[in-house]
Design an enzyme around this catalytic site. Sequence first.
Site, short mmCIF file in Angstrom:
data_model
loop_
_atom_site.label_atom_id
_atom_site.label_comp_id
_atom_site.label_asym_id
_atom_site.label_seq_id
_atom_site.Cartn_x
_atom_site.Cartn_y
_atom_site.Cartn_z
N HIS B 93 52.68 1.40 53.63
CA HIS B 93 52.62 2.25 54.96
C HIS B 93 53.61 1.54 55.93
CE1 HIS B 93 51.55 5.61 57.46
NE2 HIS B 93 50.75 4.81 58.32
N ILE B 135 47.30 -0.96 54.53
CA ILE B 135 48.86 -1.41 54.42
C ILE B 135 49.27 -0.67 53.18
CG2 ILE B 135 48.18 -3.66 55.52
CD1 ILE B 135 48.10 -4.76 52.79
N GLU B 136 48.56 0.00 52.57
CA GLU B 136 49.15 0.77 51.12
C GLU B 136 49.45 2.29 51.47
OE1 GLU B 136 47.52 -0.68 47.40
OE2 GLU B 136 46.61 -2.18 48.53
N MET B 137 48.65 3.11 50.97
CA MET B 137 49.09 4.51 51.25
C MET B 137 48.28 4.97 52.50
SD MET B 137 48.23 5.67 47.48
CE MET B 137 48.51 7.43 47.38
#
Lengths: 345, 345
Positions: B93, B135-137
Amino acid sequence: MRTPALLAMLASLVAPAAGIAADSLMQAAQAQFKPIPAQPPALPGNPASPARVELGKMLFFDPRLSASHTISCNSCHNVGLAGVDVAEKSIGHKWQKGGRNSPTVFNAVFNTAQFWDGRAKDLEEQAGGPMVNPIEMASPKEHVTEQLRGIPGYVAAFKAAFPGEASPVTLANAQKAIAVFEATLITPNAPFDRYLKGDAAALNANQTAGLKLFMDKGCAACHNGINVGGGRYAPFGIVEKPGAELLPADDKGRFAVTKTAGDEYVFKVPTLRNIELTAPYFHTGRSWDLRQAVGVMASSQLGLPVTDDEARKIVAFLEALTGDQPKIVYPVLPPSVATTPRPQP
Amino acid sequence: MRTPALLAMLASLVAPAAGIAADSLMQAAQAQFKPIPAQPPALPGNPASPARVELGKMLFFDPRLSASHTISCNSCHNVGLAGVDVAEKSIGHKWQKGGRNSPTVFNAVFNTAQFWDGRAKDLEEQAGGPMVNPIEMASPKEHVTEQLRGIPGYVAAFKAAFPGEASPVTLANAQKAIAVFEATLITPNAPFDRYLKGDAAALNANQTAGLKLFMDKGCAACHNGINVGGGRYAPFGIVEKPGAELLPADDKGRFAVTKTAGDEYVFKVPTLRNIELTAPYFHTGRSWDLRQAVGVMASSQLGLPVTDDEARKIVAFLEALTGDQPKIVYPVLPPSVATTPRPQP
């Protein structure tokens, strides 16, 4: 301030196909539209061998064509989402936003030109754009070829796809291969296609009424042909300029390509095929509601208000433009090796 | 500073299976490894109906599970790239980088636990992580369910996948469906699998020599079982700590999960299946060269230098771990409608 020339064009654009009787509706439709064929069309100068289509599919899905190795053609033209990304603007390299809504790749082969402003004459030319666009995939031109030459499986795949060429791994050939793959992304067999082939029952009563409205009111003056659009350019806001949200002043559309005053705020008329699957709408991607988009078109392009009932019927017709979605087996991509160029920071 | 306990563990880990004769190599291998089955394993409490597998596949490929609607499970666990993203760290993200290299989803069902630090006990638990990881999806938990409930096609697909449930569209059920799909991502029929089933000719001379070295030198003390790894934890740098590039001081691995001093710099032993396809290596993703990675393992884990010839043979064996890649038909994702929640800015 409208010029006489623009007014004349407007008149030609919005002249309704007045007085279509219900019994001749099918013939009138057949004169204006064409069904999507069952087989992909051939591309001039770019024969579609199985090896070339397969290579194009690999390239279409390969994020290593982007500088970061995270963005592929499929990121913004998702084959599971009718060839779009269901976003106002696509997110590109380093989270930059694209300038316009990503148009669908499905049936794009039938468009007269590519991009909202028609700056690429065909799929082959289009395919070279996003890879090297610094806000999209952001690959320097040399990076694309270095990358592909650095992946042994691609060297073999290019040889098979471009037999007889001494040095087949080129950006130009990558574009050709992507184009032949994209030409397979067609959606035949929509209810409207079956109707055009003579099956009056393929459209229900609402859809038939919607088709009649679509033609009577003049929508079909621009949205016609095999792609129900995609065949010409038109100013957005012929009759009434939409608000700045839908038509921001700083994007003059085709004017940037032709530098001709008459092309200010002119855009390629988008295809309406699979339109129910490809929200959000317009080059800004600011409309998420198909019924609202129909209303905007009626007022800005035709100057003809539509009632709720008419809009509902037109939407019902538009839903009859959803065809069979292509069945795509995910390609096994050739692996990187120790010497393959790495993602760029 | 090594403790006696660690030294004892080290001894147990690196004890070579000394003296395997060439003629008994296959039996010795069969005692330590198991072939990948042709069919996906069943998941306890999560029966894999066709509807549930299909739903899981849709969810796996759907970028609308991320806050931005641009990142799907497949972004970092690309099924065309052996279940990885060929990057040191994944981009998430707003272009944030993940903390560790994305492990392959292929054959992950056979791992003892998921993530490098084993913080999820199985695929179902793992699937809940990246969706909501900022910090990912980066989807807030409620967003995932709101999103899915806002897409009529998903409501129907969850009903079919979880029949009899009053309110089946939940994050927990999404995780179950993703897990049953991921359990299908297995790669049977590698040369080594055929060898384990009795076909000595499935490995060539170099690969057979590599297998013998792999067992004699003690690699198989950790990398064993059906996944040639994935079955236990081990400290990285048992004998000799690798440099900070490969083992940065601030990532203490499993210690963050267990808070046990003995678990500092302990990581799950990764599977070596399809390892030639899944560079870069280690939890940092800092090694792009399989031969180099073999050398690092030999010195840091075994304290046994390998010659170039030995490394070459071990790599040849590792290449025999590449199985049939799963054939996946890209799912047609249920379309968003006017009321579907939109991407979050």
